[in-house]
Structure formats: C-alpha cells, structure tokens
Design a protein around this motif. Structure first.
Motif, mmCIF file in Angstrom:
data_model
loop_
_atom_site.group_PDB
_atom_site.id
_atom_site.type_symbol
_atom_site.label_atom_id
_atom_site.label_comp_id
_atom_site.label_asym_id
_atom_site.label_seq_id
_atom_site.Cartn_x
_atom_site.Cartn_y
_atom_site.Cartn_z
ATOM 1 N N ARG A 88 -9.941 48.096 92.159
ATOM 2 C CA ARG A 88 -10.008 47.042 91.147
ATOM 3 C C ARG A 88 -10.842 47.548 89.982
ATOM 4 O O ARG A 88 -11.999 47.948 90.151
ATOM 5 C CB ARG A 88 -10.633 45.776 91.731
ATOM 6 C CG ARG A 88 -10.436 44.558 90.843
ATOM 7 C CD ARG A 88 -10.869 43.299 91.545
ATOM 8 N NE ARG A 88 -10.572 42.120 90.738
ATOM 9 C CZ ARG A 88 -11.277 41.015 90.740
ATOM 10 N NH1 ARG A 88 -12.343 40.910 91.531
ATOM 11 N NH2 ARG A 88 -10.953 39.991 89.988
ATOM 12 N N CYS A 138 -5.443 46.884 90.843
ATOM 13 C CA CYS A 138 -5.442 45.809 89.855
ATOM 14 C C CYS A 138 -6.410 46.173 88.732
ATOM 15 O O CYS A 138 -7.581 46.472 88.991
ATOM 16 C CB CYS A 138 -5.848 44.478 90.479
ATOM 17 S SG CYS A 138 -5.820 43.102 89.299
ATOM 18 N N GLU A 183 -8.155 44.678 85.433
ATOM 19 C CA GLU A 183 -8.473 43.402 84.792
ATOM 20 C C GLU A 183 -8.918 43.655 83.354
ATOM 21 O O GLU A 183 -10.014 44.176 83.123
ATOM 22 C CB GLU A 183 -9.594 42.692 85.554
ATOM 23 C CG GLU A 183 -9.335 42.463 87.030
ATOM 24 C CD GLU A 183 -8.623 41.153 87.299
ATOM 25 O OE1 GLU A 183 -8.277 40.452 86.317
ATOM 26 O OE2 GLU A 183 -8.419 40.826 88.482
ATOM 27 N N HIS A 184 -8.057 43.310 82.395
ATOM 28 C CA HIS A 184 -8.429 43.392 80.983
ATOM 29 C C HIS A 184 -8.992 42.030 80.577
ATOM 30 O O HIS A 184 -8.257 41.078 80.336
ATOM 31 C CB HIS A 184 -7.207 43.747 80.135
ATOM 32 C CG HIS A 184 -6.876 45.201 80.140
ATOM 33 N ND1 HIS A 184 -7.460 46.100 79.266
ATOM 34 C CD2 HIS A 184 -6.042 45.933 80.926
ATOM 35 C CE1 HIS A 184 -6.986 47.312 79.506
ATOM 36 N NE2 HIS A 184 -6.122 47.238 80.511
ATOM 37 N N ARG A 224 -0.972 46.294 89.554
ATOM 38 C CA ARG A 224 -0.988 45.040 88.802
ATOM 39 C C ARG A 224 -1.927 45.185 87.611
ATOM 40 O O ARG A 224 -3.020 45.740 87.739
ATOM 41 C CB ARG A 224 -1.447 43.890 89.702
ATOM 42 C CG ARG A 224 -1.564 42.535 89.024
ATOM 43 C CD ARG A 224 -1.834 41.450 90.075
ATOM 44 N NE ARG A 224 -2.019 40.133 89.480
ATOM 45 C CZ ARG A 224 -3.200 39.571 89.250
ATOM 46 N NH1 ARG A 224 -4.309 40.214 89.576
ATOM 47 N NH2 ARG A 224 -3.286 38.377 88.720
ATOM 48 N N HIS A 226 -3.738 42.710 84.839
ATOM 49 C CA HIS A 226 -4.034 41.317 84.514
ATOM 50 C C HIS A 226 -4.692 41.263 83.133
ATOM 51 O O HIS A 226 -5.842 41.692 82.980
ATOM 52 C CB HIS A 226 -4.951 40.712 85.577
ATOM 53 C CG HIS A 226 -5.277 39.265 85.335
ATOM 54 N ND1 HIS A 226 -6.292 38.608 86.004
ATOM 55 C CD2 HIS A 226 -4.720 38.345 84.509
ATOM 56 C CE1 HIS A 226 -6.355 37.362 85.583
ATOM 57 N NE2 HIS A 226 -5.412 37.180 84.680
ATOM 58 N N HIS A 229 -6.242 38.991 80.577
ATOM 59 C CA HIS A 229 -6.828 37.651 80.551
ATOM 60 C C HIS A 229 -6.561 36.973 79.208
ATOM 61 O O HIS A 229 -6.341 37.651 78.192
ATOM 62 C CB HIS A 229 -8.338 37.743 80.808
ATOM 63 C CG HIS A 229 -8.697 38.158 82.197
ATOM 64 N ND1 HIS A 229 -9.425 37.383 83.044
ATOM 65 C CD2 HIS A 229 -8.397 39.293 82.899
ATOM 66 C CE1 HIS A 229 -9.602 37.994 84.197
ATOM 67 N NE2 HIS A 229 -8.973 39.167 84.130
#
Length: 308
Positions: free
Chosen positions: A238, A267, A269-270, A296, A298, A300
C-alpha cells in the motif's frame, strides 16, 4: 487438517494476547486485531489464496531455528535479523538504528495488526537530513524452523528531509517457517529512496507480508520487487502519496512453478493533487504454480492533476 476462518482467527488472536504487551501502540494493535475481519475464500481480495496452510500449526509457535545457509552480504552495510530478532549491524555515518519509531500508517490486514502487537524488536533505520548514503543498506531478514512456526520481523526506514539512500530488503527462510513481516518506508521533503525487495525463501516456507510506502514529503521513491513462489506467499503493498509533487515508481517480477503460490495485492492512494505514480509488474507461471496480481489506484476526491 482443515480449520475454518474463524478458528484460524481465534488462533491468531490467542497468540497475540499471549505474546503482546498491552501498553501503548501494542495495545492499540491488539484492539485493531480484535476488530478486524479474518479473510476467507469469500473475501474478495483473498478469494484466490487459501490460508489452510496455517492449519498445520504455524501460529502456535515462534520460530527459533538456526540458519544453515546465511545470505551473502551485498554491501558493506549489513543489518541481520534472524527469526525477527536483530543479530548484528554495520551502518554508515548518518544512519541510526533504534527499536522505537513512528507509527505506521495504512495497516489493514489482521496479520499486520498481529505483527504490530507482538514484534518484540522492530528495527528502525533513520537517515539523517541532507545525508547521501553511497552504498546500499542490505537488510537480511532470515528465519528457520524444523516444525511449523512463525516470526514477526518489522522494518521501518525513515528518510529525513533531503536524505538519499538505497535499501535492500532481502528475505530467506528454511524449513517450515512462516515470516509474518511488516515493512514501512517513510520519506520527507526532497528525500530520494531506492528500495529493492528480494523474496526467495525455500519452497516449503510461508510468507505473509505488508509493505507500506508513506510519502509524507515531496519525495521520489523507486521500488523494485523480485519474488519466487513458495508454499504460500502473500504481499500486501500500500502506497500513500500524501504530498503534492511526490513521485513513485514500482516495478516487479514474480515467478511460480511446481505447486508454489504468489499473491500480490497493490494499492496506490493518491490523496493530494499533482503527484505521479507508475507501476510495471510481470509474472510467469509454470507447472501447477499459481500467480495472483491485483493492482488498484485510488485517486481521492480533490487529487486533481494526478498522473498514474
């Protein structure tokens, strides 16, 4: 022997209560573990990976075997961790080692919470601000057990503002050892980290690992992973891109054959605007080997200008 997901979950929680210190962050980890849902085949991100190998009793004992074939040193700067315990270290000026570091953001799985609760000797490497480390830091994470058992290595790498370093995260396991590992890479403004993750444990071993990349500053992280299959290999990766202008590049190769297994769950996460990330992973499966990859990204709300 076959055990239900609820029975395996109870084993994990029972071991945590037996081995953990209930104070501070370990107490928080116990609470998170108690509240976590244990994965089963109907859990979307686990549907291609069975945890029945754990029914052999890996969760009931702590690995304490001798390493018969230690890893060769890939640098003059080597940190050796056997069965989750620090054995030796030779670090350059500008890098400090401690057993108490920052909280790790983004942990999600019950195995990561279990590691947080019971890891007895976390290794925290901190690179001083505006320091460039010329040679890689080779972290050897080794485990061994003649009977089903597990260990909980925990590695945290912190690059302060303007720091530059390369870290090799290198796993080796023998016998019937399960490595339940957590690694966190934390970077501040203008830091540059090159990260290599090598996983080549013996065929009968197990590995359940979590890798957190937490870009808290405008930093650049290049992460390269090489994985071979074993009885059970699960990698939860992550990446938290938390500062506008940060850049993340991840590349990996995974190879399975015979009856080995690799499950990669990534994953990114931006969370903020104007950041870049790039992923390029390639897998090869032969014989009855099983390779799983789920990537993935993501983005935001409000993270405009993301290039992923």
């Amino acid at each position: 022997m076959s055990l239900s997901a609820s029975a395996l979950a109870q084993e994990l929680k029972s071991q945590a209560l037996t081995n953990a210190n209930n104070s501070g962050s370990k107490g928080d980890a116990l609470a998170a573990l108690e509240a976590a849902s244990f994965p089963e085949r109907k859990t979307e991100r686990w549907k291609y990976t069975s945890l029945q190998a754990l029914a052999d009793g890996h969760l009931n004992a702590i690995a304490d075997g001798e390493i018969s074939q230690p890893l060769p040193a890939l640098s003059e700067h080597v940190v050796t961790i056997n069965n989750g315990q620090l054995v030796s270290h030779n670090l350059p000026d500008g890098v400090s080692l401690s057993h108490d570091g920052p909280a790790i953001n983004g942990l999600q799985t019950p195995f990561a919470f279990y590691n947080s609760a019971v890891a007895s000797q976390p290794v925290v490497l901190t690179v001083a601000a505006n320091t460039r480390i010329e040679q890689p830091i080779h972290v050897q994470l080794q485990s061994a057990s003649d009977t089903p058992a597990h260990c909980n290595p925990r590695l945290v790498v912190v690059l302060n503002q303007g720091a530059e370093a390369a870290v090799i995260e290198h796993y080796h396991a023998e016998g019937q050892a399960l490595s339940n590992a957590v690694t966190a890479l934390i970077t501040a403004d203008n830091a540059q980290l090159t990260h290599y993750r090598l996983q080549g444990e013996q065929a009968n071993t197990l590995h359940i690992g979590t890798l957190i990349i937490d870009q808290q500053g405008i930093s650049k992280v290049d992460s390269y992973q090489l994985m071979t299959g074993n009885r059970l290999r699960r990698n939860d990766v992550r990446a938290l891109v938390n500062k506008s202008g940060a850049e993340l590049n991840m590349k990996g190769i995974f190879v399975v054959r015979d009856n080995s297994h690799v499950d990669n769950q990534l994953c990114v996460e931006h969370a903020v605007p104007n950041c870049e990330s790039d992923q390029n992973f390639k897998g090869l499966a032969g014989e009855s080997g099983k390779a799983v990859f789920n990537g993935r990204i993501h983005i935001h709300p409000g993270a405009s200008g993301t290039n992923a």
